[in-house]
Design a protein around this motif. Structure first.
Motif, PDB file in Angstrom:
ATOM      1  N   ALA A 166      63.844 -13.511   2.838  1.00 37.61           N
ATOM      2  CA  ALA A 166      63.901 -12.685   4.044  1.00 37.61           C
ATOM      3  C   ALA A 166      65.195 -12.930   4.809  1.00 37.61           C
ATOM      4  O   ALA A 166      65.843 -11.990   5.273  1.00 37.61           O
ATOM      5  CB  ALA A 166      62.691 -12.958   4.925  1.00 37.61           C
ATOM      6  N   VAL A 167      65.594 -14.182   4.933  1.00 38.00           N
ATOM      7  CA  VAL A 167      66.839 -14.512   5.635  1.00 38.00           C
ATOM      8  C   VAL A 167      68.030 -13.943   4.870  1.00 38.00           C
ATOM      9  O   VAL A 167      68.942 -13.342   5.448  1.00 38.00           O
ATOM     10  CB  VAL A 167      66.973 -16.046   5.825  1.00 38.00           C
ATOM     11  N   GLY A 168      68.023 -14.106   3.546  1.00 37.89           N
ATOM     12  CA  GLY A 168      69.127 -13.581   2.726  1.00 37.89           C
ATOM     13  C   GLY A 168      69.195 -12.063   2.777  1.00 37.89           C
ATOM     14  O   GLY A 168      70.283 -11.473   2.867  1.00 37.89           O
ATOM     15  N   TYR A 169      68.034 -11.414   2.738  1.00 41.83           N
ATOM     16  CA  TYR A 169      67.993  -9.957   2.809  1.00 41.83           C
ATOM     17  C   TYR A 169      68.544  -9.469   4.143  1.00 41.83           C
ATOM     18  O   TYR A 169      69.357  -8.542   4.191  1.00 41.83           O
ATOM     19  CB  TYR A 169      66.559  -9.461   2.617  1.00 41.83           C
ATOM     20  N   SER A 192      51.433 -31.010  -0.436  1.00 39.87           N
ATOM     21  CA  SER A 192      52.707 -30.646  -1.059  1.00 39.87           C
ATOM     22  C   SER A 192      53.202 -29.339  -0.435  1.00 39.87           C
ATOM     23  O   SER A 192      52.410 -28.492  -0.037  1.00 39.87           O
ATOM     24  CB  SER A 192      52.542 -30.516  -2.561  1.00 39.87           C
ATOM     25  N   PRO A 193      54.485 -29.210  -0.294  1.00 38.03           N
ATOM     26  CA  PRO A 193      55.034 -28.022   0.369  1.00 38.03           C
ATOM     27  C   PRO A 193      54.728 -26.754  -0.436  1.00 38.03           C
ATOM     28  O   PRO A 193      54.651 -26.775  -1.654  1.00 38.03           O
ATOM     29  CB  PRO A 193      56.527 -28.294   0.431  1.00 38.03           C
ATOM     30  N   ASP A 194      54.593 -25.603   0.297  1.00 39.45           N
ATOM     31  CA  ASP A 194      54.330 -24.309  -0.338  1.00 39.45           C
ATOM     32  C   ASP A 194      55.669 -23.701  -0.741  1.00 39.45           C
ATOM     33  O   ASP A 194      56.388 -23.114   0.075  1.00 39.45           O
ATOM     34  CB  ASP A 194      53.592 -23.408   0.652  1.00 39.45           C
ATOM     35  N   CYS A 195      55.995 -23.885  -1.974  1.00 42.11           N
ATOM     36  CA  CYS A 195      57.298 -23.412  -2.477  1.00 42.11           C
ATOM     37  C   CYS A 195      57.411 -21.892  -2.395  1.00 42.11           C
ATOM     38  O   CYS A 195      58.481 -21.346  -2.143  1.00 42.11           O
ATOM     39  CB  CYS A 195      57.505 -23.879  -3.911  1.00 42.11           C
ATOM     40  N   GLY A 196      56.337 -21.170  -2.568  1.00 42.27           N
ATOM     41  CA  GLY A 196      56.358 -19.699  -2.491  1.00 42.27           C
ATOM     42  C   GLY A 196      56.719 -19.231  -1.093  1.00 42.27           C
ATOM     43  O   GLY A 196      57.496 -18.279  -0.926  1.00 42.27           O
ATOM     44  N   ALA A 197      56.176 -19.901  -0.071  1.00 47.49           N
ATOM     45  CA  ALA A 197      56.481 -19.521   1.309  1.00 47.49           C
ATOM     46  C   ALA A 197      57.939 -19.822   1.641  1.00 47.49           C
ATOM     47  O   ALA A 197      58.605 -19.042   2.326  1.00 47.49           O
ATOM     48  CB  ALA A 197      55.551 -20.251   2.271  1.00 47.49           C
ATOM     49  N   ILE A 198      58.408 -20.958   1.158  1.00 48.24           N
ATOM     50  CA  ILE A 198      59.816 -21.324   1.402  1.00 48.24           C
ATOM     51  C   ILE A 198      60.733 -20.302   0.740  1.00 48.24           C
ATOM     52  O   ILE A 198      61.713 -19.833   1.328  1.00 48.24           O
ATOM     53  CB  ILE A 198      60.104 -22.755   0.898  1.00 48.24           C
TER      54      ILE A 198
END
Length: 169
Positions: free
Chosen positions: A36-39, A24-30
């Motif tokens: 980071a991109v938004g910041y 299952s995908p790592d939602c925390g990393a996403i």
């Protein structure tokens, strides 16, 4: 009848038990990557918005620095005017207390001409101060005129003061 619908992944596992389900995908990393991109995008936009304000602030600081530099040449006329006004007040105060300054002015005027038949003309205040002379309403305080048959000597403390102040410039 039919039972409740089974999820598709359960059916797939049932058909092929050796198949390992994808992690299952790592939602925390996403979420962290999105933060980071938004910041970074927000930081770039804020910097772009603040740059004109920084430029204006820099210009204002330069103008303030320039305004705090004193040009001596621009102060000279102000000092000369100040010295002249102080001297006028001092001379006027001296005239009110003692006729000595005015007596010296009269003596120097009389020394320049033949005093026989000379008429001393003074302002009303100066005539009262010296107790002599003819009152001339056209003359200012500190201004005298000596009339003779051949000469007219006009002298004033203001003129002498102007000559002294002219030497300051």
């Amino acid at each position: 009848m039919f039972e409740a619908a089974t999820p598709l992944s359960a059916l797939l596992w049932a058909m092929n038990p050796g198949l390992i389900a994808a992690p299952s995908p790592d939602c925390g990393a996403i979420a962290a990557a999105a933060d980071a991109v938004g910041y970074a995008r927000g930081w770039t936009e804020a910097e772009a918005a603040l740059q004109p304000l920084r430029d204006r602030l820099g210009q204002a600081a330069q103008a303030l620095d320039a305004a705090s530099v004193i040009d001596p040449a621009s102060l000279t006329p102000l000092f000369v005017t100040l010295v002249r006004r102080i001297a006028e007040v001092v001379v006027d105060g001296e005239l009110r207390q003692s006729p000595e300054v005015l007596e010296r002015l009269v003596a120097s005027a009389f020394a320049a001409v033949d005093t026989e038949g000379a008429t001393l003309r003074l302002s009303p205040r100066d005539a009262a101060l010296l107790g002599m002379g003819t009152i001339d309403l056209e003359l200012s305080d500190g201004e005298i005129r000596v009339d003779t048959a051949r000469h007219v000597v006009a002298a004033s403390l203001a003129t002498r003061l102007a000559e002294a102040v002219a030497g300051l410039v």
